[in-house]
Design a protein around this motif. Structure first.
Motif, PDB file in Angstrom:
ATOM      1  N   GLU A 356       0.837  -1.195   0.000  1.00 18.28           N
ATOM      2  CA  GLU A 356       0.000   0.000   0.000  1.00 18.28           C
ATOM      3  C   GLU A 356       0.870   1.242   0.000  1.00 18.28           C
ATOM      4  O   GLU A 356       1.869   1.319   0.733  1.00 18.28           O
ATOM      5  N   ASN A 358       0.446   5.068   0.903  1.00 23.20           N
ATOM      6  CA  ASN A 358      -0.477   5.965   1.581  1.00 23.20           C
ATOM      7  C   ASN A 358      -0.300   7.392   1.072  1.00 23.20           C
ATOM      8  O   ASN A 358       0.681   8.068   1.396  1.00 23.20           O
ATOM      9  N   LYS A 361      -3.489  10.252   5.201  1.00 23.55           N
ATOM     10  CA  LYS A 361      -3.994   9.408   6.281  1.00 23.55           C
ATOM     11  C   LYS A 361      -5.304   8.722   5.900  1.00 23.55           C
ATOM     12  O   LYS A 361      -5.690   7.734   6.518  1.00 23.55           O
ATOM     13  N   ALA A 364      -5.292   5.684   0.046  1.00 17.37           N
ATOM     14  CA  ALA A 364      -4.167   4.823  -0.307  1.00 17.37           C
ATOM     15  C   ALA A 364      -4.459   4.114  -1.619  1.00 17.37           C
ATOM     16  O   ALA A 364      -5.614   3.826  -1.948  1.00 17.37           O
TER      17      ALA A 364
END
Length: 431
Positions: A356, A358, A361, A364
């Motif tokens: 993943e 990102n 926050k 992703a």
């Protein structure tokens, strides 16, 4: 990081904290959609009822052929849902609360959870100085325990939660009364439902086609209708310890069936078993090494169906996961062994690998590879219809018997004595 994880799960549960004392309503949600390819090798259904049509054997090439499917899928790494939650501060340590949450399929915009508008949770509750009480449809304690234990978000490739799918009442329950107490690093929950979602017959039929004659899946749209029979009566419990980088979880589940499991066919309902009850327990641990950004998690799960015959299928699931964070990149590896200890002695061995990136926050992009291998084990006969024979591991066999709400890998499912592989890339956003 551990504090952030705990806060995220606590927010998902809707529990109170001093920072949430003011009254208000929150709209939240998660979108997860991917493009993937599903490859299935040819299965082996010979000698079982799935290899017969009209009383005649059907070759595997027709009954369980190898396939390759490209598709747009949903909820690979996190379930897609939209929710509303709110609270009113009543003073003196009391709060009135509610939560409404419905799942949906991002690829086509349909409702999930058997077409319920708020199919995940719909409850109203009261927080008091001695704990929180809730009434309505809620997440089962076993599912909540897996959320604490997971290094991911219990999407369809998160095989660390393999045990929870053995019985759909371990996921969400109708008519639940729950009591939750949070104190320091400890969280405990007790639940009860007079009918968490068991109809008068169990099969793989789904709403709106399901009815009293066909039966329906466990947890189906009308399966939780309450009556005096006692079917679906369910109790659950969970204890969590979350301190710094260490999380310990344990949960228990027990529900009554008292109804037949079988198949909904064009000729009518065909009963296979008289299921009496189901019990399960799970214990797990997760630890984060702060110096390296490494997370390790593992759990053991044991479940048992009790039926009126002498089969009483027992299921054991062992799962281990590793997550390594490097700046904005997360690398994930998992393995799970899910098997019948008796019954068919079939098993499902699964692996997932993921990466993943990102972007923030909340957003992703990711890639996933998942593989589920079914080893069908022995052929067993139905106690109610001995001419009908079954085989397969828990993940493969329990779906056509109506125990699972959806097939694994976002609806891809698995084939008996075959290997299913998923290759996917997608994007996830939460708000």
């Amino acid at each position: 990081m551990a504090t952030a994880i705990a806060a995220g799960v606590t927010g998902w549960l809707g529990l109170s904290s001093p920072a949430q004392a003011d009254s208000g309503v929150t709209i939240y949600g998660s979108f997860d959609v991917a493009v993937d390819q599903i490859k299935k090798s040819q299965g082996n259904v010979q000698g079982t009822l799935f290899g017969v049509s009209g009383g005649r054997p059907v070759p595997n090439a027709l009954a369980s052929p190898s396939t390759s499917t490209s598709r747009m899928s949903t909820s690979l790494t996190r379930q897609s849902y939209l929710g509303f939650k709110g609270n009113e501060d009543l003073g003196g340590g009391y709060q009135a609360k509610f939560q409404l949450e419905g799942g949906f399929t991002t690829d086509v915009g349909n409702l999930s959870n058997d077409n319920r508008f708020f199919g995940r949770v719909a409850w109203v509750g009261l927080t008091t100085p001695v704990g929180e009480f809730r009434l309505g449809r809620q997440a089962a304690p076993v599912l909540v325990a897996y959320y604490f234990n997971s290094v991911e978000r219990l999407g369809s490739t998160d095989i660390l939660g393999a045990g929870v799918t053995i019985n759909n009442l371990q996921v969400y329950q109708d008519n639940m009364v729950s009591y939750t107490l949070a104190k320091g690093p400890w969280l405990a929950q007790l639940t009860y439902s007079p009918n968490a979602g068991v109809g008068n017959r169990v099969s793989a039929a789904r709403s709106p086609a399901s009815n009293a004659n066909t039966g329906q899946i466990i947890g189906g749209a009308t399966a939780g209708t309450e009556d005096s029979s006692g079917r679906g009566r369910t109790v659950g419990a969970m204890v969590v310890y979350n301190e710094s980088d260490l999380t310990l979880v344990a949960s228990y589940h027990r529900n009554r069936f008292g109804v037949p499991f079988g198949l909904a066919t064009a000729q009518g309902y065909v009963p296979l078993f008289n299921a009496e009850r189901f019990t399960s327990a799970m214990a797990g641990v997760k630890y984060r090494f702060a110096s390296t950004g490494t997370e390790l998690a593992g759990n053991v799960y044991r479940g048992q169906f009790k039926e009126s015959g002498n089969l009483d299928p027992k299921v054991t699931s062992l799962s281990v996961a590793l997550k390594q964070s490097v700046n904005v990149v997360d690398l994930i590896a998992q393995v799970s062994d899910n098997r019948f200890n008796n019954f068919t002695k079939g098993k499902n061995l699964a692996f997932t690998f993921g990466a993943e990136y990102n972007l923030s926050k909340r957003t992703a992009v990711y890639a996933r590879y998942a593989q589920v291998e079914d080893k069908r084990g022995n052929i067993v006969s139905s106690p109610l219809n001995p001419a009908l024979t079954l085989a397969g591991g828990p993940t493969t066999l329990l779906l056509p018997l109506g125990a699972l709400e959806i097939p694994v890998l976002s609806g891809a499912g698995t084939q008996m004595d075959a290997t299913t592989r998923l290759y996917g890339v997608g994007i996830r956003h939460a708000f």
